[in-house]
Design an enzyme around this catalytic site. Structure first.
Site, mmCIF file in Angstrom:
data_model
loop_
_atom_site.group_PDB
_atom_site.id
_atom_site.type_symbol
_atom_site.label_atom_id
_atom_site.label_comp_id
_atom_site.label_asym_id
_atom_site.label_seq_id
_atom_site.Cartn_x
_atom_site.Cartn_y
_atom_site.Cartn_z
ATOM 1 N N GLY A 46 0.692 -1.193 -0.166
ATOM 2 C CA GLY A 46 -0.074 0.039 0.066
ATOM 3 C C GLY A 46 0.876 1.159 -0.114
ATOM 4 N N GLN A 51 3.195 10.051 0.541
ATOM 5 C CA GLN A 51 4.450 9.176 0.589
ATOM 6 C C GLN A 51 5.225 9.570 -0.665
ATOM 7 O OE1 GLN A 51 2.384 5.446 1.782
ATOM 8 N NE2 GLN A 51 4.300 5.291 2.955
ATOM 9 N N CYS A 92 6.048 0.644 7.869
ATOM 10 C CA CYS A 92 5.707 1.605 6.969
ATOM 11 C C CYS A 92 6.667 1.876 6.131
ATOM 12 C CB CYS A 92 5.171 2.818 7.537
ATOM 13 S SG CYS A 92 4.599 4.443 6.677
ATOM 14 N N LEU A 93 6.409 2.113 4.618
ATOM 15 C CA LEU A 93 7.623 2.344 3.767
ATOM 16 C C LEU A 93 8.220 3.672 4.052
ATOM 17 C CD1 LEU A 93 6.081 1.235 0.206
ATOM 18 C CD2 LEU A 93 7.540 -0.020 1.832
ATOM 19 N N HIS A 134 -4.504 1.856 7.525
ATOM 20 C CA HIS A 134 -2.975 2.501 7.541
ATOM 21 C C HIS A 134 -2.727 3.452 6.537
ATOM 22 C CE1 HIS A 134 1.503 1.912 7.860
ATOM 23 N NE2 HIS A 134 1.323 2.478 6.764
ATOM 24 N N GLU A 135 -3.362 3.413 5.568
ATOM 25 C CA GLU A 135 -3.437 4.278 4.327
ATOM 26 C C GLU A 135 -4.318 5.390 4.639
ATOM 27 O OE1 GLU A 135 -1.019 3.866 2.623
ATOM 28 O OE2 GLU A 135 -0.684 1.847 2.893
ATOM 29 N N HIS A 138 -2.366 7.815 6.958
ATOM 30 C CA HIS A 138 -1.680 8.591 6.048
ATOM 31 C C HIS A 138 -2.375 9.956 5.732
ATOM 32 C CE1 HIS A 138 2.002 6.927 5.803
ATOM 33 N NE2 HIS A 138 1.910 5.737 5.504
HETATM 34 ZN ZN LIG Z 1 2.823 3.704 5.813
#
Ligand SMILES: [Zn+2]
Length: 173
Positions: A46, A51, A92-93, A134-135, A138
């Protein structure tokens, strides 16, 4: 081409993203493709627009084993959440090497627009439901590591669902 992600503690990640206007302009169309490329390149499941440097309410997701089922969600809203929740670790990326233990709803109903502006409403379970929550965080400037209140309990052996990062790599090995 290597795509650089916005990383914690960059304050850009704290922005509350704005609604995406329809019809989508060319720039936003290209952005959805760019986000998918960034997600696959970083082995994620995701990725939110913030991001990659755009504070727009959209994210991409692909929780399939093969990484061949890209999905794009625009102006998403959680319409319903299950009472059942589960606590699990998330990565998380945008925060490599860190994880946060987060309690999430096991099932959600998500309302969103597709790339043609059409309203969709779908139910998601388990990993997809967790990834979406999670997204959605963000989009409101929140990170999974925020849930971890400084007391990392590394000694405990917990099940680990790595949301966003590493999930596909781990499940293959
Ligand atoms: Zn994340």
């Amino acid at each position: 081409m290597y795509i650089e992600l916005v990383k914690y503690p960059d304050v850009f990640l704290r922005k509350v993203s704005k609604d995406v206007p329809f019809p989508l302009d060319d720039k936003t169309e290209r952005l959805t493709k760019f986000m998918l490329r960034a997600m696959y390149q970083h082995h994620g499941i995701g990725l939110a627009a913030v991001q990659v440097g755009y504070d727009l309410r959209m994210f991409v997701m692909d929780c399939s084993r093969g990484g061949d089922k890209p999905k794009v969600f625009i102006n998403p809203e959680i319409a319903q959440k299950s009472d059942e929740t589960l606590c699990d670790n998330e990565g998380c990326l945008s925060a490599p090497g860190k994880t946060g233990e987060v309690r999430r709803h096991l099932r959600i109903i998500l309302k969103y627009q597709n790339q043609d502006g059409k309203e969709e409403k779908k139910t998601f379970y388990d990993l997809e439901a967790r990834c979406i929550q999670h997204e959605m965080d963000h989009l409101d400037g929140k990170l999974c590591i925020d849930y971890e209140k400084g007391n990392y309990s590394r000694e405990k052996h917990k099940s680990q669902t790595m949301v966003e990062s590493d999930f596909r790599i781990k499940s293959d090995s």
